[in-house]
Design an enzyme around this catalytic site. Structure first.
Site, PDB file in Angstrom:
ATOM      1  N   SER A  47       0.894  -1.152   0.077  1.00 48.84           N
ATOM      2  CA  SER A  47      -0.078   0.022   0.104  1.00 48.84           C
ATOM      3  C   SER A  47       0.915   1.279   0.001  1.00 48.84           C
ATOM      4  CB  SER A  47      -1.017  -0.144   1.271  1.00 48.84           C
ATOM      5  OG  SER A  47      -1.997   0.843   1.136  1.00 48.84           O
TER       6      SER A  47
ATOM      7  N   GLU B  37      -9.359  -5.082  -4.567  1.00 52.02           N
ATOM      8  CA  GLU B  37      -8.706  -4.224  -3.380  1.00 52.02           C
ATOM      9  C   GLU B  37      -9.580  -3.250  -2.587  1.00 52.02           C
ATOM     10  OE1 GLU B  37      -5.442  -3.777  -2.827  1.00 52.02           O
ATOM     11  OE2 GLU B  37      -4.298  -4.241  -4.471  1.00 52.02           O
TER      12      GLU B  37
ATOM     13  N   HIS C  90      -7.626  -5.793  -0.053  1.00 52.14           N
ATOM     14  CA  HIS C  90      -6.590  -4.961   0.322  1.00 52.14           C
ATOM     15  C   HIS C  90      -6.102  -5.683   1.339  1.00 52.14           C
ATOM     16  CE1 HIS C  90      -4.099  -1.610  -0.287  1.00 52.14           C
ATOM     17  NE2 HIS C  90      -3.990  -1.183   1.227  1.00 52.14           N
TER      18      HIS C  90
END
Length: 503
Positions: free
Chosen positions: A189, A316, A412
């Site tokens: 990330s 995600e 995610h």
């Protein structure tokens, strides 16, 4: 041996309970506390010490408001936040590959003490694993106007902290059995975007030979937008937007002010791009420390001396919806406003509707926004690096899990406990859908071996991007095309271009 001797002093670690062949050392300072005279400045060397420093506990985390499962919280007054941790199966005289991990958290939260980043399992694959803390939020990424007399505080102090940690690794890791010339920097990330920024920064050249980027996020700030954010945060903190005004505000006050600015965007549907996920900080591209954003830098000059391994998940943004950090876009009218805010063509949304027949508006929004921020951006990073002459490998995490209620998606952060081998850690069960099944452990083993192979030799186990042999590795527990099917969404982005959200 649990005592290691560095140039700064001797340190004592502990053998891990799950693998006595691995020693862990926590909370080693790699730079001086970045407060007092050092606040808003580039990192300074840590002071040496006499005797043996016990390294059983993680160091303090950077100022933040987050309270993460299993991880410590920031306490006002804690200042020695620039520390790192080491898991090693070796010692002086060995030359093991080194993997340095940079945590994510939208540049405002997270730490190296999160249980999912425990390096024991990876170290068992023959790596020296290093994790680190760095400055977050305004302390690490806020723009600070020049000090009186013209002296300036650098932008991207969080990235400079990461470079300082890599320099510490260069200077000291041999004492822990690490190979100075075989360092891989990895992150997820905002940590992955940090990695891609480091690849574009001259100051980081030569500090690593390989890079791993999981779910790199498409967000860099311009100097102008960073200055506007400073004005907003200073106003929320009740201080002038000057060096003297900002330095007079406590770290906690700037954390609270930053949260207030983000919340205002979140509550205002008319606030443009930041309404959908108000990440107010990001690397500042266009200045001395980072002249170009990573994608532009890769296309312009590349980093052909660095191998790159990229991964993203196929769903995600469903995590952000699940934790309530994203806007709820549930009507066609809201979706149209979203598309206009990001200047997305109607044809792009129509393509998603065709590929997602019968999907609710919210799912279309989550798919489009997640791909724009993470999936398509990550794929372009790999492709751009390969076209610039570097070796790049691409993979997608597609593992889902069925159970009671909604299925656990390939969202995610779900890939990281698999890559670190920490599926049994209770704090990650929300991400992965509960205690792991045997197939999950098997997938985790494959992902760890890929990371270890890449860090050791540059080969994760499949061909690189480009040419006739390039392929994308799909990470899943079952055979199927769930990951490969994601490729069908890419032509729409190629036609539309890739918007660049402005933090």
């Amino acid at each position: 041996m649990t005592v290691f001797r560095t140039r700064s002093g001797a340190v004592r670690g502990l053998r891990t309970a799950s693998n006595p062949g691995v020693v862990v050392l926590r909370g080693i300072p790699y730079a001086a506390p970045p407060f007092g005279a050092g606040r808003f400045r580039a990192p300074r060397p840590a002071a040496a010490w006499d005797g043996i420093r016990d390294c059983a506990a993680f160091g303090p985390v950077a100022p933040q408001s987050a309270q993460l499962p299993g991880a410590p919280c920031w306490s006002p007054g804690e200042e020695d936040v620039l520390s790192l941790n080491i898991w090693t199966p070796g010692g002086l005289g060995d030359a093991l590959p080194v993997l340095v991990w940079i945590h994510g958290g939208a540049y405002v939260f997270g730490s190296s003490a999160q249980p999912d980043f425990d390096g024991t399992a990876l170290a068992g694959h023959g790596l020296v694993v290093v994790t680190l803390n760095y400055r977050l939020g305004f302390e690490g990424f806020g723009h600070v106007p020049p000090v009186g007399g013209g002296e300036s505080c650098p932008d991207n102090r969080g990235l400079l902290d990461q470079i300082a940690a890599l320099e510490w690794v260069r200077d000291h890791i041999a004492a822990f059995g690490g190979a100075v010339d075989n360092v891989t920097v990895a992150g997820q990330s905002s940590g992955a975007t940090s990695v891609s920024c480091l690849m574009a920064m001259d100051r980081a050249r030569g500090l690593f030979r390989r890079a791993v980027a999981h779910s790199a996020v498409n967000s860099c700030a311009s100097p102008e937008s960073a200055a506007r954010t400073t004005q907003e945060v200073a106003a929320a903190a009740g201080v002038p937007a000057t060096y003297d005004g900002l330095v007079s505000a406590s770290p906690g006050a700037l954390v609270d002010a930053s949260d207030a600015v983000a919340d205002a965007y979140r509550r205002d549907p008319a606030s443009g791009q930041r309404h959908y996920d108000p990440a107010v900080y990001g690397p500042v591209a266009g200045g001395d420390t980072l002249p170009l954003d990573p994608l532009t830098a890769s296309a312009a000059r590349g980093a052909s001396d660095v191998d790159l391994l990229v991964c993203h998940t196929t769903e995600e943004y469903w995590l952000m919806d699940a934790v309530g950090s994203s806007a709820k876009i549930t009507t066609e009218e809201q979706l149209a406003v979203f598309a206009a805010d990001f200047q997305l063509p109607v044809a792009l949304l129509d393509g998603y509707r065709t590929l997602m027949p019968g999907a609710p508006v919210l799912d279309v929004f989550l798919a489009v926004y997640g791909d724009m921020l993470f999936g398509e951006y990550s794929s372009r990073l790999a492709g751009s690096h390969a076209r610039a002459g570097g070796r790049a490998f691409l993979s997608r995490f597609a593992r889902q899990r069925s159970g009671q209620g909604e299925p656990i998606r390939a969202w995610h952060c779900a890939d990281i406990p698999f890559a670190f081998g920490n599926l049994d850690e209770e704090s990650v069960h929300f991400l992965v859908g509960g205690p792991p099944a045997p197939a999950d452990h098997e997938l985790s083993g494959r992902m760890m071996r890929a990371w270890a192979g890449f860090a050791t030799t540059g080969d994760p186990g499949w061909p690189p991007v480009g040419g006739t042999t390039g392929e994308v590795r799909i990470w899943d527990t079952a055979a199927g095309d769930s990951g490969a099917a994601w490729e069908a969404f890419r032509p729409g982005w190629r036609r539309a271009g890739l918007p660049l959200p402005a933090p």
